[in-house]
Scaffold this motif. Sequence first.
Motif, mmCIF file in Angstrom:
data_model
loop_
_atom_site.group_PDB
_atom_site.id
_atom_site.type_symbol
_atom_site.label_atom_id
_atom_site.label_comp_id
_atom_site.label_asym_id
_atom_site.label_seq_id
_atom_site.Cartn_x
_atom_site.Cartn_y
_atom_site.Cartn_z
ATOM 1 N N MET A 95 65.619 -83.672 -42.306
ATOM 2 C CA MET A 95 64.756 -83.132 -43.352
ATOM 3 C C MET A 95 64.775 -84.008 -44.611
ATOM 4 N N THR A 96 65.928 -84.587 -44.906
ATOM 5 C CA THR A 96 65.992 -85.455 -46.090
ATOM 6 C C THR A 96 64.992 -86.595 -45.971
ATOM 7 N N VAL A 97 64.971 -87.210 -44.796
ATOM 8 C CA VAL A 97 64.019 -88.300 -44.566
ATOM 9 C C VAL A 97 62.595 -87.758 -44.517
ATOM 10 N N ALA A 98 62.422 -86.628 -43.783
ATOM 11 C CA ALA A 98 61.076 -86.072 -43.614
ATOM 12 C C ALA A 98 60.464 -85.678 -44.955
ATOM 13 N N VAL A 99 61.266 -85.050 -45.814
ATOM 14 C CA VAL A 99 60.743 -84.643 -47.123
ATOM 15 C C VAL A 99 60.398 -85.870 -47.956
ATOM 16 N N ALA A 100 61.245 -86.900 -47.868
ATOM 17 C CA ALA A 100 60.971 -88.125 -48.624
ATOM 18 C C ALA A 100 59.624 -88.713 -48.219
ATOM 19 N N ILE A 101 59.379 -88.736 -46.898
ATOM 20 C CA ILE A 101 58.121 -89.302 -46.411
ATOM 21 C C ILE A 101 56.946 -88.395 -46.761
ATOM 22 N N SER A 102 57.108 -87.095 -46.509
ATOM 23 C CA SER A 102 55.967 -86.205 -46.695
ATOM 24 C C SER A 102 55.617 -86.035 -48.170
ATOM 25 N N ARG A 103 56.631 -86.093 -49.045
ATOM 26 C CA ARG A 103 56.332 -86.023 -50.476
ATOM 27 C C ARG A 103 55.456 -87.202 -50.886
ATOM 28 N N PHE A 104 55.789 -88.379 -50.391
ATOM 29 C CA PHE A 104 55.004 -89.569 -50.739
ATOM 30 C C PHE A 104 53.578 -89.417 -50.232
ATOM 31 N N TYR A 105 53.459 -89.038 -48.962
ATOM 32 C CA TYR A 105 52.122 -88.927 -48.381
ATOM 33 C C TYR A 105 51.323 -87.797 -49.022
ATOM 34 N N LYS A 106 51.922 -86.602 -49.022
ATOM 35 C CA LYS A 106 51.156 -85.422 -49.454
ATOM 36 C C LYS A 106 50.831 -85.466 -50.943
ATOM 37 N N ASN A 107 51.805 -85.834 -51.733
ATOM 38 C CA ASN A 107 51.610 -85.788 -53.177
ATOM 39 C C ASN A 107 50.653 -86.878 -53.676
ATOM 40 N N LEU A 108 50.523 -87.949 -52.905
ATOM 41 C CA LEU A 108 49.666 -89.033 -53.372
ATOM 42 C C LEU A 108 48.354 -89.149 -52.613
ATOM 43 N N PHE A 109 48.392 -88.951 -51.293
ATOM 44 C CA PHE A 109 47.203 -89.306 -50.517
ATOM 45 C C PHE A 109 46.456 -88.125 -49.915
ATOM 46 N N THR A 110 46.847 -86.904 -50.226
ATOM 47 C CA THR A 110 46.035 -85.761 -49.803
ATOM 48 C C THR A 110 45.383 -85.177 -51.060
ATOM 49 N N SER A 111 44.926 -83.941 -50.972
ATOM 50 C CA SER A 111 44.226 -83.371 -52.134
ATOM 51 C C SER A 111 45.104 -83.351 -53.382
ATOM 52 N N GLU A 112 46.432 -83.282 -53.188
ATOM 53 C CA GLU A 112 47.317 -83.322 -54.361
ATOM 54 C C GLU A 112 47.189 -84.641 -55.122
ATOM 55 N N GLY A 113 46.774 -85.682 -54.417
ATOM 56 C CA GLY A 113 46.584 -86.980 -55.047
ATOM 57 C C GLY A 113 45.547 -86.950 -56.164
ATOM 58 N N TYR A 114 44.618 -85.999 -56.065
ATOM 59 C CA TYR A 114 43.599 -85.873 -57.117
ATOM 60 C C TYR A 114 44.261 -85.595 -58.457
ATOM 61 N N LEU A 115 45.357 -84.863 -58.425
ATOM 62 C CA LEU A 115 46.082 -84.630 -59.673
ATOM 63 C C LEU A 115 47.024 -85.803 -59.961
ATOM 64 N N SER A 116 47.806 -86.203 -58.947
ATOM 65 C CA SER A 116 48.801 -87.258 -59.158
ATOM 66 C C SER A 116 48.166 -88.512 -59.736
ATOM 67 N N PHE A 117 47.012 -88.884 -59.191
ATOM 68 C CA PHE A 117 46.390 -90.129 -59.646
ATOM 69 C C PHE A 117 45.519 -89.947 -60.879
ATOM 70 N N THR A 118 45.386 -88.724 -61.385
ATOM 71 C CA THR A 118 44.680 -88.587 -62.659
ATOM 72 C C THR A 118 45.663 -88.275 -63.785
ATOM 73 N N LEU A 119 46.955 -88.286 -63.471
ATOM 74 C CA LEU A 119 47.953 -88.217 -64.540
ATOM 75 C C LEU A 119 48.029 -89.599 -65.183
ATOM 76 N N PRO A 120 48.293 -89.653 -66.483
ATOM 77 C CA PRO A 120 48.386 -90.971 -67.119
ATOM 78 C C PRO A 120 49.699 -91.674 -66.774
ATOM 79 N N VAL A 121 49.814 -92.062 -65.518
ATOM 80 C CA VAL A 121 51.050 -92.646 -64.992
ATOM 81 C C VAL A 121 50.642 -93.826 -64.106
ATOM 82 N N THR A 122 51.433 -94.888 -64.104
ATOM 83 C CA THR A 122 51.079 -96.026 -63.254
ATOM 84 C C THR A 122 51.591 -95.812 -61.831
#
Lengths: 232, 120, 265
Positions: free
Chosen positions: C65-92
């Motif tokens: 799970m440690t590995v799975a969460v690390a991978i899924s957080r990267f994918y889900k938080n950036l490249f799914t619908s959540e990415g719409y928020l992540s990539f519109t935050l003023p963050v590089t």
Amino acid sequence: MSELLKCQQLTKDYGGVLALNYIDLTVESGKIIGLLGPNGSGKTTLIKIINGLLTPTSGTVLVNGMAPGVETKKIVAYLPDNSYLNSWMTVGQIVDMFTDFYEDFRPELALDMLKRLGISPEAKLKTLSKGNKEKVCLILVMSRNALLYVLDEPIAGVDPATRDYVISTIINNYNPEASVIISTHLISDIEQVLDEVIFINQGNIVMKKSVDEIREEHGKSVDELFREVFRW
Amino acid sequence: MLVWELDKTRPICPQICEQLSVLIAAEEFKPDEKLLSVREVAVKAGVNPNTVQKAFEQLEGQGLIYSVRGSGWFVGADTESAKNTVEELKYSKTKDYINEMKKLSLSAEQVKEYIKEWSE
Amino acid sequence: MVKKLIKHEFTAFTRTMLPMELILLGVALLNRIIHLFESHDTSYAIIEWSSNAAYCISLMVCGVMTVAVAISRFYKNLFTSEGYLSFTLPVTPAQHIFAKLLVACTYTVITMVTVFISICIISMGDYLVELFKAAGYLIEELFAHNTVHRIFFAIEVLIMCVAVGVSEILKFYACISLGQRAKKNRILAAFGIYFGYYFVCQIFGTVLLIGMTSFEWEGVVKFAVNNPNGIIHIVLLLIVAFYCAMSALYFAVSRYIMQKRLNLE
């Protein structure tokens, strides 16, 4: 009146399908603008490029003179057309998150608007009704003191009461120094709120005119005109 | 009180001017009384605040209302032009009505009959 | 901004990982309690066996799970619908990658510590004392001779472990990012890239090994015989340098795609 948004020869090619076809477009500050067009006309593509979520195939887009990046994200408030918030989060957690990241976010304003709707900060997003979820998203966006608001289909698929709420929230929080771009295919509900309309069809900008000009020239509503001309 | 019902086929700005003129002519707002704010009118009528601002400025040009910096808009002492606008409105609305009736091939005589009937 | 990103990332990780870690500790405790009632009954044997199995399973689940969460957080938080928020935050993009990497590493350590604590719980009592005694003896033996060099070896091995771990996580990130270049089936593309890359590395490694047989080793051997400590330091540091270089490459690839080639669906 400064140029808040400037697109030059902006093109997006989805592997042979031109979603945007060499668009030139300028939007000044202090306006509420309707980005109108049928589904699949390129509205969302344009909006996603403005927000840096899509990379254009060619051409440039400048927001307040800057290419999309950290600096433009500070001044653009974006409402996507899909639900994009973590559904396990509570409303309060999301408000905290916006407070953390956006310097121009006004949490008191957001919490006040939520309170008036009877939405508790402890409520989890997934337990909210569709209408309330839309309202929460809009409240978050409109509680920012941004320079450019970009709202993608804010009234699609909501009931009439929610639609009225959305429209009055936009008017209520409108700041004359900022501009609001509202994309929609439901023109009649929103045309009274607009200064100008940009009509986009098959990746081309077909028309950019003020609502009163259109009504004056054609003696009919914007909605009627577009239904006639483009046979929706 | 007036409902902000706007004709979708006519430009919005002049309609806002008319509606405000009606309010003032009907003395809903008395001379030197504070008028609704731009935002209030915009929200009530569901229209763009910029358009309302433009309408207010036009009415100011006619001398119907005046603005005080920082405190908003007030009704002017001279409500003559409001009354004129309302007169014009009455005239044009009646004309529209008569024209509509003509389309239904209703003679002026018959129209008078109906009006008499309704007024009783 | 990075601090805030890390804070939110940590909260998101904790939401899934904390229950896992607690379950692991709970199962270990249960296991220990069951052992208190040791007897020769068949029923005891069954219970003991199942509690051991439960412990093993939760140990594995925790690690996976440690590995799975690390991978899924990267994918889900950036490249799914959540990415719409992540990539519109003023963050590089670099800040996003860094925050996610740091929290993933932190949770790897937390999981290791939890596993260690769970082992302590299971072997509570005389066992534990013996265990620590053995470990103490081992360490004492290890550093009894050649102390300075061996302390440095230990530090170098530790750094190597971190470098390998970091580069493994960043490799996942780079593959997921590269998968985003596909028009469709982007997850599948990411898997394809990961395994394709694995094969290429294997082949390359084999070729390198074969190539090394024809290398003149005499000089190196001579050096190794004269400097037995030096050669180990050099090899360890070379490994560290290699994994650092690979990490930098993976980081650069992910960052480039997120910055210049982002195309959210």
